[in-house]
Design a protein around this motif. Structure first.
Motif, short mmCIF file in Angstrom:
data_model
loop_
_atom_site.label_atom_id
_atom_site.label_comp_id
_atom_site.label_asym_id
_atom_site.label_seq_id
_atom_site.Cartn_x
_atom_site.Cartn_y
_atom_site.Cartn_z
N VAL A 90 0.85 -1.19 0.00
CA VAL A 90 0.00 0.00 0.00
C VAL A 90 0.89 1.24 0.00
O VAL A 90 0.70 2.15 -0.80
N ASP A 91 1.83 1.29 0.92
CA ASP A 91 2.86 2.32 0.97
C ASP A 91 4.01 1.76 1.79
O ASP A 91 4.01 0.59 2.14
N SER A 92 5.01 2.56 2.10
CA SER A 92 6.22 2.05 2.75
C SER A 92 5.97 1.46 4.14
O SER A 92 6.79 0.71 4.64
N ARG A 93 4.82 1.78 4.75
CA ARG A 93 4.56 1.28 6.11
C ARG A 93 3.27 0.46 6.22
O ARG A 93 2.93 0.01 7.31
N HIS A 94 2.59 0.24 5.12
CA HIS A 94 1.34 -0.54 5.12
C HIS A 94 1.37 -1.54 3.98
O HIS A 94 1.60 -1.16 2.82
N ILE A 95 1.11 -2.81 4.32
CA ILE A 95 1.03 -3.85 3.30
C ILE A 95 -0.19 -4.73 3.58
O ILE A 95 -0.72 -4.73 4.70
N LEU A 96 -0.61 -5.44 2.56
CA LEU A 96 -1.63 -6.47 2.72
C LEU A 96 -0.92 -7.81 2.60
O LEU A 96 -0.06 -7.98 1.72
N ILE A 97 -1.25 -8.72 3.51
CA ILE A 97 -0.59 -10.02 3.54
C ILE A 97 -1.60 -11.16 3.44
O ILE A 97 -2.79 -10.99 3.73
N ASN A 98 -1.09 -12.31 3.03
CA ASN A 98 -1.82 -13.57 3.07
C ASN A 98 -1.06 -14.46 4.04
O ASN A 98 0.18 -14.56 3.96
N HIS A 99 -1.78 -15.07 4.97
CA HIS A 99 -1.12 -15.96 5.92
C HIS A 99 -2.12 -16.91 6.57
O HIS A 99 -3.33 -16.78 6.40
N ALA A 100 -1.60 -17.84 7.33
CA ALA A 100 -2.44 -18.83 8.02
C ALA A 100 -2.05 -18.92 9.49
O ALA A 100 -0.91 -18.62 9.86
N ASN A 101 -3.03 -19.33 10.29
CA ASN A 101 -2.79 -19.66 11.69
C ASN A 101 -2.44 -18.45 12.55
O ASN A 101 -1.66 -18.55 13.48
N TRP A 102 -3.04 -17.30 12.26
CA TRP A 102 -2.78 -16.09 13.04
C TRP A 102 -3.97 -15.78 13.95
O TRP A 102 -3.84 -15.77 15.17
N SER A 103 -5.12 -15.52 13.36
CA SER A 103 -6.29 -15.13 14.14
C SER A 103 -6.97 -16.32 14.83
O SER A 103 -7.54 -16.16 15.91
N ARG A 104 -6.91 -17.46 14.18
CA ARG A 104 -7.46 -18.70 14.76
C ARG A 104 -6.64 -19.86 14.22
O ARG A 104 -6.11 -19.79 13.11
N PRO A 105 -6.53 -20.95 14.97
CA PRO A 105 -5.76 -22.10 14.49
C PRO A 105 -6.21 -22.55 13.11
O PRO A 105 -7.38 -22.80 12.87
#
Length: 164
Positions: A90-105
């Motif tokens: 988005v900019d130098s300090r904001h990104i969008l990510i894809n990931h697993a196992n962060w908010s819930r198992p």
């Protein structure tokens, strides 16, 4: 006739189990398995070890780029570390990510916000979207930086995407 009914029931059970398997598999999906599946960074070991394992195999740095893996350090609250794949800068300090196992198992999250909250702007302290509160996590997580797949570092187009 009885044999045909048993065959139909067996076929239905097999079909139903095929539909149930992705949910069961996702329930156990870890961040490293997910990152290997959706990125070109192919490392093994716990997420906390990816930064060190990348040395000499992949370029590493502090600038987010699409396709790079953000490697989080192991901490008391996150002993195995964490890895996430950059979906959009988005900019130098904001990104969008894809990931697993962060908010819930096992939960897979795509296009969620991660924010660099480090004083130096070097992505060493990151707050990540946390689904249960529908906001950024309350405490920052320690990160090592970004691991760049070979295709990302070779592409001038991707290098330009880091500018906001």
């Amino acid at each position: 006739m009885l044999h045909m009914h048993k065959t139909i029931i067996a076929a239905c059970i097999v079909l139903l189990s095929l539909f149930a398997l992705p949910s069961a598999a996702n329930a156990r999906l870890q961040c490293v398995t997910y990152a290997r599946q959706v990125s070109e960074v192919q490392l093994s070991g716990n997420a906390r070890d990816w930064w060190g394992h990348a040395e000499g195999r992949y370029d590493r740095g502090q600038t987010p780029k699409v396709g790079a893996v953000l490697a989080f350090a192991g901490t008391r609250s996150m002993p195995y570390g964490h890895v996430a794949v950059v979906n959009k800068v988005v900019d130098s300090r904001h990104i969008l990510i894809n990931h697993a196992n962060w908010s819930r198992p096992g939960m897979v999250e795509r296009g969620v916000m991660a924010v660099d909250v480090s004083a130096a702007g070097d992505w060493s302290e990151v707050r990540v979207w946390y689904a249960p509160t529908r906001s950024l996590g309350l405490r920052p997580s320690t990160a090592k930086g970004f691991i760049y797949p070979r295709t990302v570092t070779a592409s001038a187009d991707n290098a330009g995407s880091t500018k906001g």
